[in-house]
Design an enzyme around this catalytic site. Structure first.
Site, PDB file in Angstrom:
ATOM      1  N   GLN A 150       0.750  -9.959  -5.313  1.00 38.07           N
ATOM      2  CA  GLN A 150       0.269 -11.345  -5.337  1.00 38.07           C
ATOM      3  C   GLN A 150       1.153 -12.242  -6.205  1.00 38.07           C
ATOM      4  OE1 GLN A 150      -2.229 -12.745  -3.619  1.00 38.07           O
ATOM      5  NE2 GLN A 150      -3.064 -10.885  -2.698  1.00 38.07           N
ATOM      6  N   HIS A 178       4.008 -10.030   3.355  1.00 34.73           N
ATOM      7  CA  HIS A 178       3.100 -11.005   3.981  1.00 34.73           C
ATOM      8  C   HIS A 178       2.330 -11.858   2.985  1.00 34.73           C
ATOM      9  CE1 HIS A 178      -0.982  -8.945   3.847  1.00 34.73           C
ATOM     10  NE2 HIS A 178      -0.218  -7.907   3.580  1.00 34.73           N
ATOM     11  N   THR A 204       0.847  -1.201   0.000  1.00 35.94           N
ATOM     12  CA  THR A 204       0.000   0.000   0.000  1.00 35.94           C
ATOM     13  C   THR A 204       0.880   1.248   0.000  1.00 35.94           C
ATOM     14  OG1 THR A 204      -1.743  -1.182   1.182  1.00 35.94           O
ATOM     15  CG2 THR A 204      -1.819   1.234   1.280  1.00 35.94           C
ATOM     16  N   THR A 228      13.189   5.312  10.511  1.00 31.84           N
ATOM     17  CA  THR A 228      14.131   4.270  10.919  1.00 31.84           C
ATOM     18  C   THR A 228      13.773   2.955  10.232  1.00 31.84           C
ATOM     19  OG1 THR A 228      14.380   5.349  13.041  1.00 31.84           O
ATOM     20  CG2 THR A 228      15.061   3.034  12.929  1.00 31.84           C
ATOM     21  N   SER A 246       4.908  -6.962  -1.361  1.00 31.87           N
ATOM     22  CA  SER A 246       4.413  -7.071   0.014  1.00 31.87           C
ATOM     23  C   SER A 246       4.938  -8.369   0.632  1.00 31.87           C
ATOM     24  CB  SER A 246       2.880  -7.089  -0.025  1.00 31.87           C
ATOM     25  OG  SER A 246       2.374  -7.356   1.255  1.00 31.87           O
ATOM     26  N   CYS A 272     -11.429  -6.975   3.950  1.00 31.56           N
ATOM     27  CA  CYS A 272     -12.112  -5.689   4.060  1.00 31.56           C
ATOM     28  C   CYS A 272     -11.767  -5.049   5.394  1.00 31.56           C
ATOM     29  CB  CYS A 272     -13.613  -5.946   3.949  1.00 31.56           C
ATOM     30  SG  CYS A 272     -14.618  -4.616   4.533  1.00 31.56           S
TER      31      CYS A 272
HETATM   32  N1  PLP Z   1      -2.050  -5.044  -3.849  1.00 30.50           N
HETATM   33  C1  PLP Z   1      -2.582  -6.268  -3.863  1.00 30.50           C
HETATM   34  C2  PLP Z   1      -2.868  -6.933  -5.176  1.00 30.50           C
HETATM   35  C3  PLP Z   1      -2.880  -6.927  -2.665  1.00 30.50           C
HETATM   36  O1  PLP Z   1      -3.415  -8.150  -2.687  1.00 30.50           O
HETATM   37  C4  PLP Z   1      -2.591  -6.272  -1.444  1.00 30.50           C
HETATM   38  C5  PLP Z   1      -2.938  -6.897  -0.164  1.00 30.50           C
HETATM   39  O2  PLP Z   1      -4.055  -7.217   0.123  1.00 30.50           O
HETATM   40  C6  PLP Z   1      -2.027  -4.982  -1.487  1.00 30.50           C
HETATM   41  C7  PLP Z   1      -1.770  -4.416  -2.705  1.00 30.50           C
HETATM   42  C8  PLP Z   1      -1.682  -4.252  -0.224  1.00 30.50           C
HETATM   43  O3  PLP Z   1      -0.557  -4.838   0.379  1.00 30.50           O
HETATM   44  P1  PLP Z   1      -0.109  -4.498   1.852  1.00 30.50           P
HETATM   45  O4  PLP Z   1      -0.995  -5.288   2.761  1.00 30.50           O
HETATM   46  O5  PLP Z   1       1.325  -4.942   1.923  1.00 30.50           O
HETATM   47  O6  PLP Z   1      -0.226  -3.041   2.043  1.00 30.50           O
END
Ligand code: PLP
Length: 395
Positions: A192, A214, A82, A250, A212, A337
């Site tokens: 993804q 996670h 994000t 940081t 990302s 959500c």
């Molecule tokens: N873009 C996509 C396609 C995602 O699936 C996600 C996560 O749900 C994000 C962006 C946002 O990632 P983050 O949780 O690292 O901000």
């Protein structure tokens, strides 16, 4: 390493890997070391604690870069995709815009909210114009119309590498070629896709790549933005001027180490893991097609992530299924959500699917810790839930 993951209930099946993945234990162990032993600040240049932290950050940037075919110098660490996406879109708006030029941003309408809401917020402030790219009912991008939109003059193109609901994989190489032809900056949200399919940042003409941690068995709150050499963005966070002034704050050393280690492991294990995941997904798909009459598969089935299965049961509302299975099986109606407001999926709406298909949609996401017993159990749980709901609704 196949281990059943079960946060609180040993029989609970986790099939929501698009939302997030469990952290690989090897990743968590390394992070723990950088939290408790080598806990230095990577900007502390006066002692060995700082040196060790800085070395770990450099190693992480090498690991991230290797996985996506970039140079380690092009990697900026962020709090997640994000933030990476916001940095590109907001950071592309000229600060001193006396000429009142509104950048034109072309987006895939099935992009994540991080892309769409950032663009639309700028548009509301009259700081940008947003142009939707054309897709079909399977969510596939029309490359001819993309070419025409690019020819009409845009400044930023946003096309994700893989979709977080329907799992479609987009032709990033082709998109990059078109972006290059018209000299347009290209943001690819690869949240993804990284660690699941090969990505070649350098060769595919991508200008900015959002990652990302996670989503690839790393920690939440950690991510990266790969910025092509020679491209400039305006920072959106100001402070100590870390990371070439582009992202002050940081450095989150354990998070960065976690992302780096997750990337290193994906490079080694991705191919084999993804093949096994695709076999399990195909098994689940055929079991569900057998057991649930009327079941529809959404998206581009010939070109999707191996862990993705996006279905609709048009005569059964997804909320009724979730209510029946939620104590045993983690699946979702769509993207995670955070607002608490249930809204129909913008992805399925953009694909112009019928209300019945949208209201009956379920996203199933499996991953490297999924096993065959879980696939078989989940097929039973889901088909029973559909049968029971149909009985209540129609008898
Ligand atoms: N873009 C996509 C396609 C995602 O699936 C996600 C996560 O749900 C994000 C962006 C946002 O990632 P983050 O949780 O690292 O901000």
């Amino acid at each position: 390493m196949k281990s059943k993951i079960a946060p609180s209930n040993a029989n609970y099946i986790y099939f929501d890997y698009h939302s997030t993945t469990p952290v690989d234990k090897r990743v968590a162990e390394l992070m723990l070391y950088y939290m408790t032993t080598a806990f230095g600040n990577a900007s502390s240049t006066d002692h060995a604690y700082g040196d060790e932290a800085k070395k770990a950050v450099l190693q992480a940037s090498v690991n991230v870069a290797k996985l996506v075919g970039a140079s380690s110098k092009e990697v900026i660490f962020t709090s997640g995709a994000t933030e990476s996406i916001n940095l590109v879109i907001q950071g592309s708006i000229p600060i001193d815009n006396t000429a009142k030029i509104r950048p034109r941003i072309a987006v895939l309408p099935v992009e994540h909210r991080a892309v769409l809401d950032t663009c639309h917020t700028l548009a509301k402030k009259n700081l940008a114009e947003v142009i939707d790219l054309r897709i079909d009912s399977k969510g596939r991008l029309d490359l001819d119309s993309l070419d025409k939109v690019c020819a009409s003059g845009i400044s930023l193109l946003c096309v994700m590498a893989a979709n977080n609901e329907i799992g479609n994989i987009y032709p990033i190489q082709e998109v990059g070629r078109i972006a290059k032809k018209y000299n347009i900056s290209f943001l690819c949200d690869a949240s993804q896709a990284v660690g699941k399919i090969p990505i070649n940042f350098e060769e595919w003409g991508i200008t900015y790549l959002a990652i990302s941690a996670h989503k690839l068995y790393g920690p939440k709150g950690s991510g990266a933005l790969v910025v092509r050499k020679g491209y400039q963005l305006n920072p959106i966070l100001f402070g100590g001027g870390h990371q070439k002034g582009l992202r002050s704050g940081t450095l989150n050393v354990p998070g960065i180490v976690g992302l780096g280690e997750a990337c290193r492991l994906r490079l080694l294990e991705m191919e084999e893991d993804e093949k096994a995941i695709a076999d399990l997904r195909d098994k689940l798909q055929s079991l569900l097609l057998d057991k649930i009459p009327g079941l529809v598969i959404n998206g581009d089935v010939s070109n999707r992530l191996s862990g993705n299965l996006h279905i609709s049961i048009p005569d059964v509302p997804n909320t009724a299924i979730i209510a029946r299975v939620r104590q045993k099986l983690a699946i979702s109606t769509g993207a995670a959500c955070s607002s608490g407001v249930e809204a129909p999926s913008h992805v399925l709406q953009a694909m112009n699917l019928s209300t019945k298909i949208i209201e009956g949609a379920l996203r199933i996401g499996i991953g490297k810790f999924t096993n065959i017993e879980e696939i078989e159990q989940a097929a039973e749980i889901l088909s029973l839930a559909v049968q029971q709901t149909r009985q209540v609704m129609y008898s």
